[in-house]
Design an enzyme around this catalytic site. Structure first.
Site, PDB file in Angstrom:
ATOM      1  CG  HIS A  15      -4.378 -11.662   9.709  1.00  0.00           C
ATOM      2  ND1 HIS A  15      -4.247 -12.685  10.609  1.00  0.00           N
ATOM      3  CD2 HIS A  15      -4.916 -10.634  10.388  1.00  0.00           C
ATOM      4  CE1 HIS A  15      -4.713 -12.300  11.779  1.00  0.00           C
ATOM      5  NE2 HIS A  15      -5.123 -11.045  11.679  1.00  0.00           N
ATOM      6  CB  ALA A  16      -2.779 -13.164   4.026  1.00  0.00           C
TER       7      ALA A  16
END
Length: 93
Positions: A15-16
């Site tokens: 994620h991110a």
């Protein structure tokens, strides 16, 4: 077809920032790579695809590629996933 299975080491999973770094690395490769979690498989160059996998820390993902340079491509991406990119970011700050 070449394959590597690797556990995601980043604290936030894919994620991110870790997903961004993974997708950027995949985009530089000359061979198409797919990443699979369970039954879902997406292109490694797709940010939305990689995020949609929902891979958390410790998830085992399988990387697949075919053609010249496939083994080297998978080695580099597997090495990236096996590092805690979140911790590295904290050290850089």
């Amino acid at each position: 077809m070449a394959q590597r299975t690797v556990a995601v080491a980043s604290a936030s999973g894919l994620h991110a920032r870790p997903a961004k770094l993974f997708v950027q690395a995949a985009a530089k490769l000359e061979v198409p790579v797919t990443v699979r979690l369970g039954e879902k498989s997406v292109p490694a160059k797709s940010m939305l695809g990689v995020l949609s996998l929902g891979a958390v820390r410790g998830s085992e993902v399988t990387l697949e590629a075919e053609g010249p340079g496939a083994e080297e491509a998978l080695d580099s991406l597997a090495a990236l996933l096996s590092r805690d990119l979140d911790a590295e970011e904290a050290l850089d700050a």
